[in-house]
Scaffold this motif. Sequence first.
Motif, PDB file in Angstrom:
ATOM      1  N   SER A   1       1.277   6.685   4.016  1.00  0.00           N
ATOM      2  CA  SER A   1       0.534   6.007   2.964  1.00  0.00           C
ATOM      3  C   SER A   1       1.103   6.866   1.582  1.00  0.00           C
ATOM      4  CB  SER A   1      -0.850   6.179   3.021  1.00  0.00           C
ATOM      5  OG  SER A   1      -1.323   7.299   3.091  1.00  0.00           O
TER       6      SER A   1
ATOM      7  N   HIS B   1       3.036   5.524  -1.706  1.00  0.00           N
ATOM      8  CA  HIS B   1       2.682   5.789  -2.941  1.00  0.00           C
ATOM      9  C   HIS B   1       3.640   6.520  -3.881  1.00  0.00           C
ATOM     10  CE1 HIS B   1      -0.363   6.568  -6.293  1.00  0.00           C
ATOM     11  NE2 HIS B   1      -0.072   7.838  -6.006  1.00  0.00           N
ATOM     12  N   TRP B   2       4.248   7.744  -3.489  1.00  0.00           N
ATOM     13  CA  TRP B   2       5.379   8.210  -3.977  1.00  0.00           C
ATOM     14  C   TRP B   2       6.468   7.252  -4.262  1.00  0.00           C
ATOM     15  CZ3 TRP B   2      10.486   9.253  -2.227  1.00  0.00           C
ATOM     16  CH2 TRP B   2      11.077  10.295  -3.084  1.00  0.00           C
TER      17      TRP B   2
ATOM     18  N   THR C   1       6.604   4.022  -4.917  1.00  0.00           N
ATOM     19  CA  THR C   1       6.139   3.021  -5.936  1.00  0.00           C
ATOM     20  C   THR C   1       5.830   3.740  -6.996  1.00  0.00           C
ATOM     21  OG1 THR C   1       4.009   3.147  -4.696  1.00  0.00           O
ATOM     22  CG2 THR C   1       5.284   1.266  -4.166  1.00  0.00           C
ATOM     23  N   SER C   2       5.537   5.140  -7.252  1.00  0.00           N
ATOM     24  CA  SER C   2       5.126   5.667  -8.481  1.00  0.00           C
ATOM     25  C   SER C   2       6.224   5.946  -9.506  1.00  0.00           C
ATOM     26  CB  SER C   2       4.682   7.234  -8.103  1.00  0.00           C
ATOM     27  OG  SER C   2       5.882   8.021  -7.613  1.00  0.00           O
TER      28      SER C   2
ATOM     29  N   THR D   1       4.103  -3.762   0.088  1.00  0.00           N
ATOM     30  CA  THR D   1       3.548  -3.397  -0.922  1.00  0.00           C
ATOM     31  C   THR D   1       4.389  -3.960  -2.285  1.00  0.00           C
ATOM     32  OG1 THR D   1       2.983  -1.440  -0.033  1.00  0.00           O
ATOM     33  CG2 THR D   1       2.993  -1.341  -2.502  1.00  0.00           C
TER      34      THR D   1
END
Length: 437
Positions: free
Chosen positions: A310, A314-315, A317-318, A360
């Motif tokens: 996760s 998150h990284w 897609t940031s 995602t």
Amino acid sequence: MMEWYWALSFLLGLVLLFMAIGTPIAFGFLGANIIGAWVFMGGEAGITQLLDNGFGALSKFSLVPIPLFLLMGELFFRTGLGMQMFNAIDRLMGRIPGRLSYVTVLGGTAFSTLSGSSMGSTALLGSLLVPEMEKRGYKKHMSIGPILGTGGLAIIIPPSALAVLLATLAKIDIGSLLIAGIVPGFILAAMYMFTVWLQTKVDPDAAPAYDVDYVPFKEKMRLLFVNIIPMISIMVVLVTMMLTGLATPSESAAFGALGVIVLALVYRRMNWTALKESVIGALKVTLMAYIIVFGSATFSQLLAFSGASSGLIHWATSFELAPLMTLLAMFGVLLLLGTFMEQISIMMLTVPFFFPLAATLGFDQVWFGIIVLLALEISFSTPPLGLLLFVMKGVSPNTSMSVIYKSAIPYIGCSLLLVAMLIMFPQITQWLPELMK
């Protein structure tokens, strides 16, 4: 709780350490999983829980097609049905310029499809056709290139054990992924045919003409209906059963294996030795595949439990990159890994990260699965360390690696062009699975 990037570095570092000391990839993952479970899941209780989850992953009905597809391919190869079909295609081609190159593409596509083994197809076609084509005056790239290209088709055209394994690891529908590979696979085969035609036009001396025995029309019909259609019909029936919902992928795989056995008995090519060697060959690969599923399933759970997967998503897609750029980055990673790792190891390392990231980003999972399979197919023959390149070197020891590399490049280009087509027109992979639903 350890930060996600330290957890990820720790787990991947363990895997790489086991690989560096020569541990087989499946056992390397198991070792990393046990140590990781001890660190992140509470010692002995965590290891017990992880092992229970791993055995649960092996009990899925969706894994049944793997040994059956492998048995089907082994039987097709060891009973001689494959060469019977290949020789018939050879005689039907007549006096077409570059005939043996076309025979390689047509026969190799059919053989790869029915055998489901890229290495097996490449080894067989290389050992049989390269010497024959050399005697006929063919230049090296006209024999080696098509064999390398069609060898990779076994990955995407059903029945493909590697596609079943990928679908299992990625938790996507096996039948949809198998069906989705049909149209791209035959488009790729057509591209290979065009490549052969173009090479013969640019350099007619690359495939010199020679006299062949005339085959009467009646004999052509006999070859077609006796030696080719019965073999191809196995794949057609198998795919039709999945498309119409008459059978699951597991049941279709069983019918496929039974169909090859029946054909071998009808043609009087079945014997105890062929049956025994086929079962042993399929069993060896199946055991390896099941250990891989066990290791990958537990590794994915460990990544999720530690927060590594996760955190990485998150990284990634940031950065707010366009989805296409992220897709190309993942594709590039697969190609890079393919230069020094074999395909199953790549799947075990990347599937736990890439498929959640693709979800995602809103990518269709079956479409993305075909993109991944194509990347694995390309990496199979990507210089300098593609596995099929060394298989070809083994069956053609007098050929230099530089010649093998150059022979593979046009066919790698065809595969890259197909990837571009799938990105622009994803319906190519989607309409058959949607029809099945």
